[in-house]
Design an enzyme around this catalytic site. Structure first.
Site, mmCIF file in Angstrom:
data_model
loop_
_atom_site.group_PDB
_atom_site.id
_atom_site.type_symbol
_atom_site.label_atom_id
_atom_site.label_comp_id
_atom_site.label_asym_id
_atom_site.label_seq_id
_atom_site.Cartn_x
_atom_site.Cartn_y
_atom_site.Cartn_z
ATOM 1 N N LYS A 171 1.886 2.198 -5.120
ATOM 2 C CA LYS A 171 2.429 1.662 -6.378
ATOM 3 C C LYS A 171 1.497 1.949 -7.564
ATOM 4 O O LYS A 171 1.947 2.365 -8.628
ATOM 5 C CB LYS A 171 2.648 0.136 -6.255
ATOM 6 C CG LYS A 171 3.618 -0.263 -5.147
ATOM 7 C CD LYS A 171 3.682 -1.761 -4.965
ATOM 8 C CE LYS A 171 2.443 -2.379 -4.400
ATOM 9 N NZ LYS A 171 2.120 -2.009 -3.002
ATOM 10 N N ALA A 203 -3.979 -7.770 -3.585
ATOM 11 C CA ALA A 203 -3.522 -6.405 -3.877
ATOM 12 C C ALA A 203 -4.712 -5.476 -4.093
ATOM 13 O O ALA A 203 -5.768 -5.898 -4.553
ATOM 14 C CB ALA A 203 -2.654 -6.410 -5.136
ATOM 15 N N GLY A 204 -4.521 -4.210 -3.768
ATOM 16 C CA GLY A 204 -5.508 -3.178 -4.086
ATOM 17 C C GLY A 204 -4.722 -1.943 -4.480
ATOM 18 O O GLY A 204 -4.071 -1.334 -3.638
ATOM 19 N N HIS A 205 -4.701 -1.622 -5.763
ATOM 20 C CA HIS A 205 -3.900 -0.500 -6.267
ATOM 21 C C HIS A 205 -4.840 0.629 -6.669
ATOM 22 O O HIS A 205 -5.672 0.468 -7.562
ATOM 23 C CB HIS A 205 -3.042 -0.962 -7.445
ATOM 24 C CG HIS A 205 -1.999 -1.976 -7.030
ATOM 25 N ND1 HIS A 205 -1.124 -2.548 -7.903
ATOM 26 C CD2 HIS A 205 -1.693 -2.499 -5.813
ATOM 27 C CE1 HIS A 205 -0.328 -3.383 -7.252
ATOM 28 N NE2 HIS A 205 -0.665 -3.379 -5.985
ATOM 29 N N GLN A 218 2.049 -5.981 -3.219
ATOM 30 C CA GLN A 218 2.510 -6.075 -1.826
ATOM 31 C C GLN A 218 3.806 -5.254 -1.649
ATOM 32 O O GLN A 218 3.988 -4.279 -2.336
ATOM 33 C CB GLN A 218 2.705 -7.531 -1.388
ATOM 34 C CG GLN A 218 1.408 -8.330 -1.242
ATOM 35 C CD GLN A 218 0.815 -8.810 -2.561
ATOM 36 O OE1 GLN A 218 1.496 -9.474 -3.320
ATOM 37 N NE2 GLN A 218 -0.424 -8.499 -2.820
ATOM 38 N N SER A 245 -7.432 -0.916 0.856
ATOM 39 C CA SER A 245 -8.160 -0.795 -0.415
ATOM 40 C C SER A 245 -8.892 -2.087 -0.751
ATOM 41 O O SER A 245 -9.853 -2.091 -1.511
ATOM 42 C CB SER A 245 -7.204 -0.491 -1.575
ATOM 43 O OG SER A 245 -6.181 0.360 -1.205
ATOM 44 N N ASP A 248 0.813 -1.229 0.000
ATOM 45 C CA ASP A 248 0.000 0.000 0.000
ATOM 46 C C ASP A 248 0.838 1.266 0.000
ATOM 47 O O ASP A 248 0.417 2.306 0.512
ATOM 48 C CB ASP A 248 -0.954 0.018 1.221
ATOM 49 C CG ASP A 248 -1.901 -1.168 1.215
ATOM 50 O OD1 ASP A 248 -2.230 -1.644 0.123
ATOM 51 O OD2 ASP A 248 -2.296 -1.604 2.309
#
Ligand code: GDP
Ligand code: IMO
Ligand code: MG
Length: 438
Positions: free
Chosen positions: A17, A40-42, A231, A306, A14
Site C-alpha cells: 500500500k 502498520a509498516g508502509h 492492514q 516491516s 503488507d
C-alpha cells in the site's frame, strides 16, 4: 465537489500500500490515513532510499501534499516522535504538511503492557499481535475510556492519564502477577512512560485540527483526497479471520468513520493485492505453503515484517478470498503487486475453491475460516523470465498477461496497475489509468 478515492489492502496486510500511495500521491492534494496505528509498516523506495512509515501517511515525501492522520487512527507518541525524527534525519521536515485529528486516540504505555499481558495469557491461542498496544487502545476507545490528541493541552490531562493507567495496572495484575517484569519495547514500563510524556511535547508542536471539517472542506473546494488504509481486509475486525484480526475496520466502510466523511463522497476504491499471499502473525491461511515454493516467495519477496521483522508466512493467491475483499470494499480497480517475486516459478497455482467437511465451496463462508478445509487449485504456467526494464503492459510475457487476465475475469474488475519491483519507478500502468483519476 470531488470524490475521495480510497486505497486499501485486500489480503492480510503488507500488500504494498505504501509504495502505491507514494506513487499516486502527485495526483492528489491530500493523503489521509483512516485507521490503524504503529502496527502498520508502509515501505517506500525511491532515489536509492528506503523509508518505512508507521503512523504518518505515505504522501509525506511530497511537500506540497497535505497529510492527515485521521480520527480513526491511534497514535503512540513515542513511535510518532521516532518517525518524525527519522524523516528529519533524511532532510524531510514533516511538520509543515502533517495535520493530526484532535479526535485521534492515544496509545499509552500501559496499553502496550496490556497487549503483552493478554497475548501471554492466551498461550498457544495468541493472535500474534505486533504488541504496539493496538487492541487495548481501541478497546478503551469503544469502552469510552480513551484519551485523545485534543486532550493533551487540557489541565485535566495528567489526571485522566493516571486514572486510566491505574485501571490498566489493576487489569494487568489479574492476568499476570509478574506483569512488572514485562518490558515495553525492551525497556521498563516506567522508562517508557518517561519517553511517552516527553514525546507529547512534539505532538503539541504539530498542527492539531478538526480533520472532519478539514477534509470535507477540501472535497467541497474540489481538492483531490486519497484515503490510505492500513492492514488488510482479511484483518478487518468484522470481516477478517476473527479473532486473528486487528482491532479496527480496515475496509472501505472504515473511511467514513475514520475520517468523518459521508459514503456519497467515496469515489474509486483501489484494492492492492500481492500476486500471491502472505500473512504475519497467527490464524487461518488456507493456501499457506510449507515447501520450497513458499521459501522462494519468502526469500525473493523479502517477506519479513516491516514493523516486527518476523518472517511472513507465504502461500498461493486465494481467489475466493480476493473476490470476498473486492465485494466488501466495492473495489473499482485492482492493483497487483510483486509479480517479479514469481519470476522463477515454473508453475503458478491459484486457489479457486475449498473442500470443506460438508462440500466444495467457492466463497469465503464461515466454515472456510473456522473449520479444517483444503484448497482446490488451478495451475497456470509460470513466465520464468525477468521483468526488469519492462515499462508497459504489452511487453509483459504472455504467461503473466494470462495470469492477470484470469484474475480480472474471475474478480470482474480490471488491473490497471502492476508492480514489478519495490522502487517507485518499477510500476506499470495502463494508459488511461492516471487520466481517469478525479
Ligand atoms: P504495506 O504495509 O502494504 O505498505 O506493505 P509493506 O511495505 O509492509 O510490504 C511490502 C514490501 O514489498 C516492501 O518491502 C516493499 O518495498 C516491497 N514491494 C512493494 N512492491 C513490490 C514489488 O512489486 N516487487 C517487489 N519485489 N517488492 C515490492
Ligand atoms: P500494514 O499496514 C500485516 C497483524 C499482526 C497480527 C494481527 C493483530 O503494514 O499492512 P495488532 O498489532 O493489530 O493487534 O495485530 O494483525 N497485523 C499486520 N499484518 N501488516 C500490517 O499492517 C499489520 N498490522 C497488524 O501481525 O497478526
Ligand atoms: Mg506493512
Amino acid at each position: 465537489m470531488t470524490k475521495i478515492d480510497v486505497l486499501l489492502g485486500l489480503q492480510w496486510g503488507d500488500e504494498g500500500k505504501g509504495k502505491i500511495v507514494d506513487f499516486l500521491a502527485p495526483n492528489y492534494d491530500v493523503i489521509a490515513r483512516f485507521q490503524g496505528g504503529p502496527n502498520a509498516g508502509h515501505t517506500l523506495e525511491f532515489d536509492g532510499g528506503k523509508h518505512i512509515l508507521h503512523t504518518i501517511p505515505s504522501g509525506i515525501f511530497h511537500p506540497s501534499i497535505k497529510n492527515i492522520v485521521g480520527n480513526g487512527v491511534i497514535i503512540d507518541p513515542v513511535v510518532f516522535e521516532k518517525e518524525i525524527n527519522q524523516l528529519r534525519d533524511k532532510g524531510v521536515e514533516p511538520t509543515k504538511n502533517l495535520f493530526i485529528s484532535k479526535r485521534t486516540h492515544l496509545i499509552t504505555p500501559t496499553h502496550l503492557l496490556l497487549d503483552a499481558v493478554y497475548e501471554k495469557s492466551k498461550g498457544k491461542a495468541k493472535i500474534g499481535s505486533t504488541l504496539k498496544g493496538i487492541g487495548p487502545a481501541y478497546t478503551d476507545k469503544t469502552g469510552r475510556n480513551g484519551i485523545r490528541v485534543g486532550d493533551i493541552t487540557s489541565s485535566e490531562f495528567m489526571k485522566k492519564y493516571e486514572r486510566l493507567q491505574k485501571q490498566h495496572l489493576k487489569i494487568a495484575s489479574v492476568f499476570d502477577t509478574d506483569y512488572e517484569g514485562i518490558l515495553i519495547h525492551g525497556i521498563k514500563l516506567q522508562e517508557y512512560e518517561e519517553l511517552w510524556i516527553k514525546a507529547l511535547e512534539l505532538l503539541k508542536s504539530l498542527e492539531r485540527i478538526d480533520s472532519e471539517y478539514f477534509i470535507n472542506d477540501c472535497v467541497a473546494k474540489g481538492k483531490r483526497v486519497l484515503a490510505e488504509g492500513a492492514q488488510g481486509t482479511l484483518l478487518d475486525l468484522d470481516f477478517g479471520s476473527y479473532p486473528f484480526v486487528t482491532s479496527s475496520n480496515t475496509i472501505a466502510g472504515g473511511v467514513c468513520s475514520g475520517l468523518g466523511v459521508p459514503p456519497s463522497v467515496i469515489g474509486r476504491v483501489f484494492g492492492v493485492f500481492k500476486a500471491y499471499c502472505t500473512r504475519v502473525g497467527c490464524g487461518p491461511f488456507p493456501t499457506e505453503l510449507f515447501d520450497s515454493d513458499g521459501e522462494i516467495l519468502r526469500q525473493k519477496g523479502h517477506e519479513f515484517g516491516s514493523t516486527t521483522g518476523r518472517p511472513r508466512r507465504c502461500g498461493w493467491l486465494d481467489l475466493p478470498a480476493l473476490k470476498y475483499s473486492v465485494m466488501i470494499n466495492g473495489v473499482t480497480d485492482l492493483l497487483m503487486m510483486k509479480a517479479d517475486v514469481m519470476n522463477e516459478l515454473p508453475v503458478i497455482k491459484v486457489c479457486t475453491a475449498y473442500k470443506t467437511p460438508v462440500s466444495d465451496v467457492n466463497h469465503l463462508s464461515w466454515e472456510v475460516m473456522n473449520e479444517k478445509i483444503t484448497p482446490i487449485y488451478k495451475e497456470l504456467p509460470g513466465w520464468q523470465t525477468s521483468l526488469k526494464g519492462i515499462d508497459n503492459f504489452s511487453d509483459l510475457p504472455s504467461e503473466l498477461k494470462d495470469y492477470i487476465k484470469f484474475i480480472e475475469t474471475e474478480c470482474n474488475v480490471g488491473i490497471p496497475l502492476l508492480s514489478i519491483g519495490p522502487d517507485r519507478k518499477e510500476t506499470l500502468i495502463k494508459t488511461d489509468f492516471i487520466s481517469k483519476l478525479n
